[in-house]
Design an enzyme around this catalytic site. Structure first.
Site, PDB file in Angstrom:
ATOM      1  CE  LYS A 120       1.212  -1.417   8.493  1.00 22.06           C
ATOM      2  NZ  LYS A 120       2.390  -2.724   8.101  1.00 22.06           N
ATOM      3  CG  ASP A 178       5.449  -2.533   9.729  1.00 18.66           C
ATOM      4  OD1 ASP A 178       4.185  -3.239  10.586  1.00 18.66           O
ATOM      5  OD2 ASP A 178       4.731  -3.009   8.952  1.00 18.66           O
ATOM      6  CG  ASP A 199       6.981  -3.391   3.900  1.00 12.71           C
ATOM      7  OD1 ASP A 199       7.791  -4.028   4.152  1.00 12.71           O
ATOM      8  OD2 ASP A 199       6.035  -2.236   3.554  1.00 12.71           O
ATOM      9  CB  SER A 252       2.275   2.265   0.327  1.00 12.74           C
ATOM     10  OG  SER A 252       2.393   0.997   0.567  1.00 12.74           O
ATOM     11  N   GLY A 273       0.023   1.778   7.280  1.00 10.23           N
ATOM     12  CA  GLY A 273      -1.324   2.232   6.321  1.00 10.23           C
ATOM     13  C   GLY A 273      -1.115   0.680   6.521  1.00 10.23           C
ATOM     14  CD  GLU A 327       7.850  -1.028   6.707  1.00  6.70           C
ATOM     15  OE1 GLU A 327       7.835   0.291   5.323  1.00  6.70           O
ATOM     16  OE2 GLU A 327       6.385  -1.176   7.101  1.00  6.70           O
ATOM     17  CE  LYS A 369       5.544   0.205   3.087  1.00  3.45           C
ATOM     18  NZ  LYS A 369       5.092   1.084   4.498  1.00  3.45           N
ATOM     19  CE  LYS A 404       3.405  -2.768   1.184  1.00  2.00           C
ATOM     20  NZ  LYS A 404       3.571  -2.907   2.860  1.00  2.00           N
TER      21      LYS A 404
END
Ligand code: MG
Length: 371
Positions: A265, A241, A191, A137, A293, A216, A163, A165
């Site tokens: 998670k 999420d 995400d 990430s 995570g 996400e 991934k 952000k």
């Protein structure tokens, strides 16, 4: 000997600042619990709670207070010694919400229980230990060149899925640039951590051209209709999420068509037993999952790797190697193998021998409670 619960707040420096649409961390503050039964066997767990309620509604002081003032007193009247996970879940059955607090205590008790029985976490989950393909990430850097150098470094480290952000103003350009630089074969996903609104659907639709694995949590966690509307376009798959705090949430989002994928998670959903149940429901409904995570230490990392062996975890998760986040940890270091995989430890419980000296070194606050 009595049963004790030790709660410690650790401050662990990150190897590089981690910035998302919710803020930036340079030091990970983490609440760690150790549960020691009358036989001296200790189980470990860590919470995903942050110092402030900016990401999860629960936060470190709140979790600690809930554990101390609400949950632990309920266990005092629970039957049986040493404490079992079954007795704990019965005692907490009427406690609404508070998944982070319940999950922290349940996981510590579960780890102690499994260590006592000599049973690895993977066996408890009725799964099979195997290497797990993991992803990385990537936080939001200051500029595109830094992003490209970070991604190049992670690919060199062996990560096979990236991934990014994103947030308003940091979305189309970084995704386009990374896709151009590293090719169409790189599994790439984004995400947003709830940073957009339904009014941004036309903008987010433009991400469809980049062949993303998924997007996400673009909208606020309660905006299930907006997520369903985005998913109904059948463009980039939509992953939830923050919206999924329980099994009920998972079932609702699936029935509404609000999630093509769910990020599980364990800490967020109240522990590994709930996480297993959500996995089972997703698997039965053909909804792929991956393990999210929260910058875990060795304690959470080991348990997440065991969870990710379940068959519904078909997408690489955010369980990176230790070096992605920490130069020094409180347990063994996890390193990627040649195939970009990590494997859960084989020992009883979460299989991690926690280094008490390191725990002591990172501790800034601790409380010992007796049952
Ligand atoms: Mg997320």
């Amino acid at each position: 000997m009595s049963t004790t619960l030790e709660l410690r707040r650790l401050e662990m420096p990150l190897v590089r600042p981690f910035r998302t649409s919710k803020g930036e961390e340079t030091v990970r503050q983490v609440l760690v619990a150790s549960w020691t039964g009358p036989d001296g066997v200790t189980g470990w767990a860590e919470s995903a709670a942050d110092p402030e309620p900016t990401y999860f509604p629960e936060y470190i002081d709140g979790v600690r207070s809930t554990v101390e003032q609400v949950l632990l007193p309920l266990l005092a009247s629970a039957s049986g010694e040493p404490m079992t996970t079954g007795a704990l879940r019965t005692a907490f059955a009427e406690v609404p919400g508070n998944p982070l607090a319940r999950g922290l205590l349940e996981t510590a008790v579960l780890d102690a229980e499994l260590r006592r029985r000599g049973m690895p976490f993977v066996d408890f989950l009725c799964s099979t230990r195997r290497p797990i393909r993991v992803g990385v990430s990537v936080g939001i850097p200051g500029d595109i060149d830094t992003l490209l150098s970070w991604v190049a470094g992670y690919l060199e480290d062996g990560y096979r899925r990236v991934k990014l952000k994103i947030q308003p103003g940091w979305d189309l350009e970084p995704v386009h640039t990374v896709r151009e630089a590293f090719g169409d074969d790189l599994p790439l996903q984004v995400d947003a951590n709830q940073a957009y609104t339904a009014a941004d659907i036309p903008l987010l639709s433009r991400l469809d051209g980049f062949g993303l694995v998924l997007i996400e949590q673009p909208f606020a966690r309660h905006e299930l209709l907006a997520h369903a509307k985005l998913a109904a376009r059948h463009g980039t798959p939509v992953c939830l999420d923050e919206s999924v705090l329980s099994l009920d949430d998972a079932m609702t989002t699936i029935r509404m068509g609000a999630a093509d994928v769910i990020n599980i998670k364990p800490s967020r959903v109240g522990g590994y037993i709930n996480a297993r149940q959500i996995h089972d429901v997703c698997l039965a409904n053909g909804v792929p999952v991956f393990c999210g995570g929260t910058l875990e230490t060795a304690v959470g990392r080991a348990a997440n790797l065991a969870l990710a062996t379940l068959p519904g975890f078909t997408l690489p998760g955010d369980i990176s190697a230790t070096s992605r986040y920490y130069a020094a940890d409180i347990g063994p270091s996890f390193e990627l193998d040649a195939d970009g995989c990590l494997t859960a430890p084989s020992g009883p419980g979460i299989g991690v021998e926690v280094d008490l000296d390191d725990v002591e070194e990172f501790t800034v606050e601790s409380t010992t409670l007796t049952l």
